[in-house]
Design a protein around this motif. Structure first.
Motif, PDB file in Angstrom:
ATOM      1  N   SER A  56      -5.439  11.758   7.394  1.00  0.00           N
ATOM      2  CA  SER A  56      -5.972  11.297   6.113  1.00  0.00           C
ATOM      3  C   SER A  56      -6.492   9.874   6.255  1.00  0.00           C
ATOM      4  O   SER A  56      -5.965   9.086   7.055  1.00  0.00           O
ATOM      5  N   LEU A  57      -7.523   9.567   5.489  1.00  0.00           N
ATOM      6  CA  LEU A  57      -8.143   8.241   5.552  1.00  0.00           C
ATOM      7  C   LEU A  57      -8.640   7.857   4.168  1.00  0.00           C
ATOM      8  O   LEU A  57      -9.243   8.666   3.464  1.00  0.00           O
ATOM      9  N   ARG A  58      -8.393   6.614   3.782  1.00  0.00           N
ATOM     10  CA  ARG A  58      -8.869   6.083   2.496  1.00  0.00           C
ATOM     11  C   ARG A  58      -9.476   4.696   2.718  1.00  0.00           C
ATOM     12  O   ARG A  58      -9.039   3.948   3.599  1.00  0.00           O
ATOM     13  N   ILE A  59     -10.453   4.370   1.888  1.00  0.00           N
ATOM     14  CA  ILE A  59     -11.059   3.049   1.905  1.00  0.00           C
ATOM     15  C   ILE A  59     -10.396   2.194   0.824  1.00  0.00           C
ATOM     16  O   ILE A  59     -10.264   2.631  -0.325  1.00  0.00           O
ATOM     17  N   ILE A  60      -9.939   0.996   1.197  1.00  0.00           N
ATOM     18  CA  ILE A  60      -9.239   0.106   0.273  1.00  0.00           C
ATOM     19  C   ILE A  60     -10.206  -0.955  -0.250  1.00  0.00           C
ATOM     20  O   ILE A  60     -10.649  -1.835   0.490  1.00  0.00           O
ATOM     21  N   ASN A  61     -10.539  -0.851  -1.538  1.00  0.00           N
ATOM     22  CA  ASN A  61     -11.366  -1.861  -2.214  1.00  0.00           C
ATOM     23  C   ASN A  61     -12.634  -2.212  -1.436  1.00  0.00           C
ATOM     24  O   ASN A  61     -13.093  -3.365  -1.460  1.00  0.00           O
ATOM     25  N   ASP A  62     -13.201  -1.245  -0.748  1.00  0.00           N
ATOM     26  CA  ASP A  62     -14.429  -1.443   0.049  1.00  0.00           C
ATOM     27  C   ASP A  62     -14.269  -2.517   1.118  1.00  0.00           C
ATOM     28  O   ASP A  62     -15.260  -3.053   1.621  1.00  0.00           O
ATOM     29  N   LYS A  63     -13.005  -2.812   1.495  1.00  0.00           N
ATOM     30  CA  LYS A  63     -12.766  -3.899   2.438  1.00  0.00           C
ATOM     31  C   LYS A  63     -12.004  -3.478   3.687  1.00  0.00           C
ATOM     32  O   LYS A  63     -12.038  -4.173   4.701  1.00  0.00           O
ATOM     33  N   ALA A  64     -11.292  -2.378   3.635  1.00  0.00           N
ATOM     34  CA  ALA A  64     -10.437  -1.997   4.756  1.00  0.00           C
ATOM     35  C   ALA A  64     -10.232  -0.487   4.762  1.00  0.00           C
ATOM     36  O   ALA A  64     -10.559   0.205   3.793  1.00  0.00           O
ATOM     37  N   ILE A  65      -9.685   0.004   5.851  1.00  0.00           N
ATOM     38  CA  ILE A  65      -9.393   1.423   6.029  1.00  0.00           C
ATOM     39  C   ILE A  65      -7.880   1.613   6.092  1.00  0.00           C
ATOM     40  O   ILE A  65      -7.180   0.882   6.789  1.00  0.00           O
ATOM     41  N   LEU A  66      -7.375   2.566   5.352  1.00  0.00           N
ATOM     42  CA  LEU A  66      -5.987   3.006   5.429  1.00  0.00           C
ATOM     43  C   LEU A  66      -6.004   4.398   6.025  1.00  0.00           C
ATOM     44  O   LEU A  66      -6.718   5.272   5.538  1.00  0.00           O
ATOM     45  N   TRP A  67      -5.239   4.614   7.101  1.00  0.00           N
ATOM     46  CA  TRP A  67      -5.267   5.946   7.711  1.00  0.00           C
ATOM     47  C   TRP A  67      -3.926   6.308   8.315  1.00  0.00           C
ATOM     48  O   TRP A  67      -3.089   5.451   8.570  1.00  0.00           O
ATOM     49  N   SER A  68      -3.713   7.614   8.497  1.00  0.00           N
ATOM     50  CA  SER A  68      -2.429   8.099   8.987  1.00  0.00           C
ATOM     51  C   SER A  68      -2.623   9.010  10.190  1.00  0.00           C
ATOM     52  O   SER A  68      -3.638   9.691  10.328  1.00  0.00           O
ATOM     53  N   SER A  69      -1.615   9.006  11.049  1.00  0.00           N
ATOM     54  CA  SER A  69      -1.515   9.961  12.155  1.00  0.00           C
ATOM     55  C   SER A  69      -0.163  10.625  12.052  1.00  0.00           C
ATOM     56  O   SER A  69       0.846   9.955  11.826  1.00  0.00           O
ATOM     57  N   GLU A  70      -0.115  11.952  12.224  1.00  0.00           N
ATOM     58  CA  GLU A  70       1.187  12.609  12.127  1.00  0.00           C
ATOM     59  C   GLU A  70       1.889  12.726  13.466  1.00  0.00           C
ATOM     60  O   GLU A  70       2.943  13.364  13.562  1.00  0.00           O
ATOM     61  N   GLY A  71       1.346  12.102  14.495  1.00  0.00           N
ATOM     62  CA  GLY A  71       2.036  12.057  15.773  1.00  0.00           C
ATOM     63  C   GLY A  71       2.186  13.415  16.416  1.00  0.00           C
ATOM     64  O   GLY A  71       1.465  14.367  16.122  1.00  0.00           O
ATOM     65  N   ASN A  72       3.175  13.518  17.305  1.00  0.00           N
ATOM     66  CA  ASN A  72       3.442  14.775  17.994  1.00  0.00           C
ATOM     67  C   ASN A  72       4.906  14.778  18.421  1.00  0.00           C
ATOM     68  O   ASN A  72       5.263  14.172  19.430  1.00  0.00           O
ATOM     69  N   ARG A  73       5.742  15.406  17.616  1.00  0.00           N
ATOM     70  CA  ARG A  73       7.175  15.417  17.922  1.00  0.00           C
ATOM     71  C   ARG A  73       7.434  16.027  19.294  1.00  0.00           C
ATOM     72  O   ARG A  73       8.252  15.518  20.068  1.00  0.00           O
ATOM     73  N   ASN A  74       6.718  17.095  19.605  1.00  0.00           N
ATOM     74  CA  ASN A  74       6.955  17.795  20.871  1.00  0.00           C
ATOM     75  C   ASN A  74       6.637  16.920  22.078  1.00  0.00           C
ATOM     76  O   ASN A  74       7.204  17.105  23.155  1.00  0.00           O
ATOM     77  N   ALA A  75       5.709  15.958  21.895  1.00  0.00           N
ATOM     78  CA  ALA A  75       5.330  15.063  22.988  1.00  0.00           C
ATOM     79  C   ALA A  75       6.008  13.706  22.885  1.00  0.00           C
ATOM     80  O   ALA A  75       5.716  12.802  23.668  1.00  0.00           O
ATOM     81  N   GLY A  76       6.913  13.537  21.901  1.00  0.00           N
ATOM     82  CA  GLY A  76       7.632  12.275  21.741  1.00  0.00           C
ATOM     83  C   GLY A  76       6.797  11.158  21.164  1.00  0.00           C
ATOM     84  O   GLY A  76       7.085   9.976  21.400  1.00  0.00           O
ATOM     85  N   ILE A  77       5.770  11.483  20.361  1.00  0.00           N
ATOM     86  CA  ILE A  77       4.880  10.476  19.781  1.00  0.00           C
ATOM     87  C   ILE A  77       5.140  10.385  18.283  1.00  0.00           C
ATOM     88  O   ILE A  77       5.028  11.389  17.562  1.00  0.00           O
ATOM     89  N   ASN A  78       5.478   9.195  17.798  1.00  0.00           N
ATOM     90  CA  ASN A  78       5.780   9.000  16.391  1.00  0.00           C
ATOM     91  C   ASN A  78       4.527   9.045  15.523  1.00  0.00           C
ATOM     92  O   ASN A  78       3.430   8.697  15.962  1.00  0.00           O
ATOM     93  N   ALA A  79       4.704   9.457  14.287  1.00  0.00           N
ATOM     94  CA  ALA A  79       3.657   9.329  13.277  1.00  0.00           C
ATOM     95  C   ALA A  79       3.486   7.856  12.924  1.00  0.00           C
ATOM     96  O   ALA A  79       4.366   7.035  13.172  1.00  0.00           O
ATOM     97  N   PHE A  80       2.345   7.508  12.341  1.00  0.00           N
ATOM     98  CA  PHE A  80       2.153   6.134  11.871  1.00  0.00           C
ATOM     99  C   PHE A  80       1.181   6.095  10.703  1.00  0.00           C
ATOM    100  O   PHE A  80       0.424   7.031  10.466  1.00  0.00           O
ATOM    101  N   ILE A  81       1.246   4.968   9.977  1.00  0.00           N
ATOM    102  CA  ILE A  81       0.269   4.638   8.941  1.00  0.00           C
ATOM    103  C   ILE A  81      -0.232   3.240   9.252  1.00  0.00           C
ATOM    104  O   ILE A  81       0.579   2.321   9.413  1.00  0.00           O
ATOM    105  N   ARG A  82      -1.535   3.055   9.337  1.00  0.00           N
ATOM    106  CA  ARG A  82      -2.101   1.773   9.722  1.00  0.00           C
ATOM    107  C   ARG A  82      -3.270   1.396   8.822  1.00  0.00           C
ATOM    108  O   ARG A  82      -3.873   2.254   8.174  1.00  0.00           O
ATOM    109  N   THR A  83      -3.576   0.106   8.826  1.00  0.00           N
ATOM    110  CA  THR A  83      -4.806  -0.362   8.217  1.00  0.00           C
ATOM    111  C   THR A  83      -5.731  -0.853   9.319  1.00  0.00           C
ATOM    112  O   THR A  83      -5.294  -1.261  10.399  1.00  0.00           O
ATOM    113  N   ALA A  84      -7.015  -0.797   9.039  1.00  0.00           N
ATOM    114  CA  ALA A  84      -8.026  -1.221  10.000  1.00  0.00           C
ATOM    115  C   ALA A  84      -9.174  -1.872   9.252  1.00  0.00           C
ATOM    116  O   ALA A  84      -9.331  -1.711   8.036  1.00  0.00           O
TER     117      ALA A  84
END
Length: 273
Positions: free
Chosen positions: A24-52
């Motif tokens: 999922s990805l959202r634009i914050i006030n036309d100034k930044a990006i909010l996005w999520s990754s659900e990771g991969n439990r089977n591969a030992g990779i955590n989910a995250f939420i970041r801004t860009a």
């Protein structure tokens, strides 16, 4: 399409294959990006939420409560391919909402065609300090029909008023000529729901869940769609005002790279009455 932006990792480099699973990805006030990754439990990779930045460069990582991180105990933490599928900027622009697609392992069983007893968590993130503030328990529907592979979860949310949001539920069952997807849009009211952020296991807690009301069952649209196909709908956003002054709603599918048979990239436009 007019432009492509590459989302980079924390070091300003493109992601190595498998290190991110954006949902999922959202634009914050036309100034930044909010996005999520659900990771991969089977591969030992955590989910995250970041801004860009709007150019795709990493800005900040949102600190996740421990329950959303991989755990040493096999029956706790997020399910594989069932974590942060849905994001929304709060209607007032002061915070954000996030939802897991499936229940956390400690919160109960994933839905099947015969039962849906567990809840997923919808969490509010404060905009200023980017901290998880409160969480609510949302009851999922059962998988709409039986199949060798069955899943139903939240694939997107969209805040539209105080403690109110649209919730997109997508059910999938394998073995059907029409693609096996059953999609519904609910209106969710969180105003009378309990804050469950202090409850470690939703199976044990005494709380009031989110109240939801069905707005649209996509099965009522099959005769209007090419081949009667409802694809793997996972994206939801408000669009521009229509010529009659009504607001528009746009949904889009995640076609899974045609990994599971008959699928297509599908965009649907609605008028909100």
């Amino acid at each position: 399409f007019e432009k492509m932006t590459v989302l980079n990792d924390v070091n300003g480099l493109t992601f190595k294959k498998g290190n991110a699973d954006p949902e999922s990805l959202r634009i914050i006030n036309d100034k930044a990006i909010l996005w999520s990754s659900e990771g991969n439990r089977n591969a030992g990779i955590n989910a995250f939420i970041r801004t860009a930045t709007l150019e795709g460069d990493f800005s900040e990582e949102i600190t996740l409560p421990n329950r959303y991180l991989l755990q040493e105990i096999a029956y706790e933490g997020p399910r594989n391919n069932g974590v942060f599928e849905a994001l929304s900027v709060d209607y007032d622009g002061k915070g954000y909402w996030v939802a897991t697609e499936l229940p956390l392992l400690q919160d109960g069983d994933a839905p099947t065609a015969s039962q849906a007893s567990s809840k997923v968590r919808i969490a509010y993130i404060e905009g200023k300090n980017l901290k998880f503030k409160k969480e609510f328990a949302y009851p999922l529907d059962k998988v709409a029909r039986p199949g060798k592979l069955e899943v139903n979860g939240i694939t997107e949310i969209l805040s539209y008023d105080t403690d109110k949001m649209l919730v997109l539920e997508r059910s999938y069952a394998s073995g059907y000529d029409d693609g096996g997807n059953d999609v519904k849009i609910y209106s969710a009211d969180l105003s009378q729901a309990s804050d469950v952020s202090a409850i470690d296991r939703l199976t044990d807690g005494n709380y009031s869940p989110v109240n939801k009301k069905l707005l649209l069952d996509f099965n009522t649209l099959r005769d209007k769609l090419d081949d009667g196909l409802i694809d793997n709908i996972e994206g939801l956003t408000f669009g521009p005002l229509l010529s009659n002054g009504k607001r528009s709603l746009i949904v889009i599918s995640d076609n899974n790279f045609n990994a599971f048979g008959k699928q297509k990239t599908q965009l649907l436009l609605f008028e909100i009455r």
